[in-house]
Write a protein that holds these residues in place. Sequence first.
Motif, mmCIF file in Angstrom:
data_model
loop_
_atom_site.group_PDB
_atom_site.id
_atom_site.type_symbol
_atom_site.label_atom_id
_atom_site.label_comp_id
_atom_site.label_asym_id
_atom_site.label_seq_id
_atom_site.Cartn_x
_atom_site.Cartn_y
_atom_site.Cartn_z
ATOM 1 N N THR A 10 0.978 -1.287 -0.121
ATOM 2 C CA THR A 10 -0.093 0.052 -0.057
ATOM 3 C C THR A 10 0.773 1.292 -0.107
ATOM 4 O OG1 THR A 10 -1.759 -1.204 1.161
ATOM 5 C CG2 THR A 10 -1.755 1.245 1.254
ATOM 6 N N GLU A 11 0.476 2.086 -0.856
ATOM 7 C CA GLU A 11 1.069 3.432 -0.945
ATOM 8 C C GLU A 11 0.401 4.459 -0.139
ATOM 9 O OE1 GLU A 11 2.878 4.440 -4.819
ATOM 10 O OE2 GLU A 11 2.076 2.548 -5.410
ATOM 11 N N PRO A 32 -6.122 10.224 -3.024
ATOM 12 C CA PRO A 32 -6.693 9.285 -4.219
ATOM 13 C C PRO A 32 -6.675 10.215 -5.603
ATOM 14 C CG PRO A 32 -8.020 9.355 -2.087
ATOM 15 C CD PRO A 32 -6.622 10.377 -1.940
ATOM 16 N N ILE A 33 -6.552 9.424 -6.510
ATOM 17 C CA ILE A 33 -6.745 9.819 -8.028
ATOM 18 C C ILE A 33 -7.910 9.900 -8.408
ATOM 19 C CG2 ILE A 33 -5.815 9.745 -10.199
ATOM 20 C CD1 ILE A 33 -3.447 7.813 -8.841
ATOM 21 N N ALA A 84 -5.150 4.796 -3.286
ATOM 22 C CA ALA A 84 -3.908 4.003 -2.675
ATOM 23 C C ALA A 84 -3.840 3.724 -1.272
ATOM 24 C CB ALA A 84 -2.678 4.754 -3.119
ATOM 25 N N GLU A 85 -4.539 4.488 -0.491
ATOM 26 C CA GLU A 85 -4.395 4.216 0.976
ATOM 27 C C GLU A 85 -5.247 3.111 1.488
ATOM 28 O OE1 GLU A 85 -5.111 6.478 5.213
ATOM 29 O OE2 GLU A 85 -5.284 7.598 3.388
ATOM 30 N N ARG A 86 -6.296 2.745 0.725
ATOM 31 C CA ARG A 86 -7.170 1.920 0.991
ATOM 32 C C ARG A 86 -7.166 0.573 -0.080
ATOM 33 N NH1 ARG A 86 -10.077 6.626 2.114
ATOM 34 N NH2 ARG A 86 -11.326 6.641 4.333
ATOM 35 N N ALA A 119 -2.930 5.585 -14.558
ATOM 36 C CA ALA A 119 -3.477 6.891 -14.146
ATOM 37 C C ALA A 119 -2.449 8.010 -13.807
ATOM 38 C CB ALA A 119 -4.288 6.430 -12.855
ATOM 39 N N HIS A 120 -1.140 7.466 -13.344
ATOM 40 C CA HIS A 120 -0.380 8.415 -12.960
ATOM 41 C C HIS A 120 0.339 8.921 -14.396
ATOM 42 C CE1 HIS A 120 0.056 8.418 -8.730
ATOM 43 N NE2 HIS A 120 0.303 7.245 -8.679
#
Length: 225
Positions: A124-125, A130-131, A140-142, A166-167
């Motif tokens: 997990t990052e 969120p994006i 990413a957190e969840r 997405a990035h």
Amino acid sequence: MQKILIIEDERDLAELLAFNLEREGYRTLVSHDGAEGLSSALHCQPDLVLLDLMLPGMPGTEVCRNLKRSDRTSRIPVIMLTAKGEEIDKVVGFEVGVDDYVVKPFSTRELMLRVKAVIRGNRTESSRSPIELGAVTIDAERHQVRVNGQEVSVTGTEFKLLQTLAHRTGRVQSRESLLRDVWGYHFVDDSRTVDTHITRLRTKMGEAGDLIKTVRGFGYKLELP
């Protein structure tokens, strides 16, 4: 110390895998039966499962399907080990939630690289926000993907693939670069792996899957409407 569960009925191979993984600093658990291996995964919550396809008690596809259905184990990455190398077998493996696929015989070095890549991709990052991409939210957190507010069940590898695209929204990514950045290796014969995962992602995302565009003869990009 990260735990890896090996579900493999060939005892010599299971012992060899355990030896090499422990030499790399992992803790290993071994099961030689599908049903027993599933029970062990539910109980010990490993960081990764190395799963043979042909197993007594329960086939590997059913073990994986059950792992991905359970809230307790759905995010545990699975690498399937099998002597079957036909394309249809890989597709079936990915359809039940396999994160990667290694065909026997394989080199120890190749397997270790894939193990490290899959575990690294599943972490997990938590520091990233969120994006938001139209109807799609990548949290990413969840470690969660939502489409129109509804959670979409994705594997660890599918999550990292979508996050990587997405990035780099609007930028074309070759299959080779995605293999390197998402899976952590570059094997030309595995370029179909990217295509299969993209297809699964699009299906799970419904209409929002159209955000992922195919660039014919090269790769993919994520593009907002």
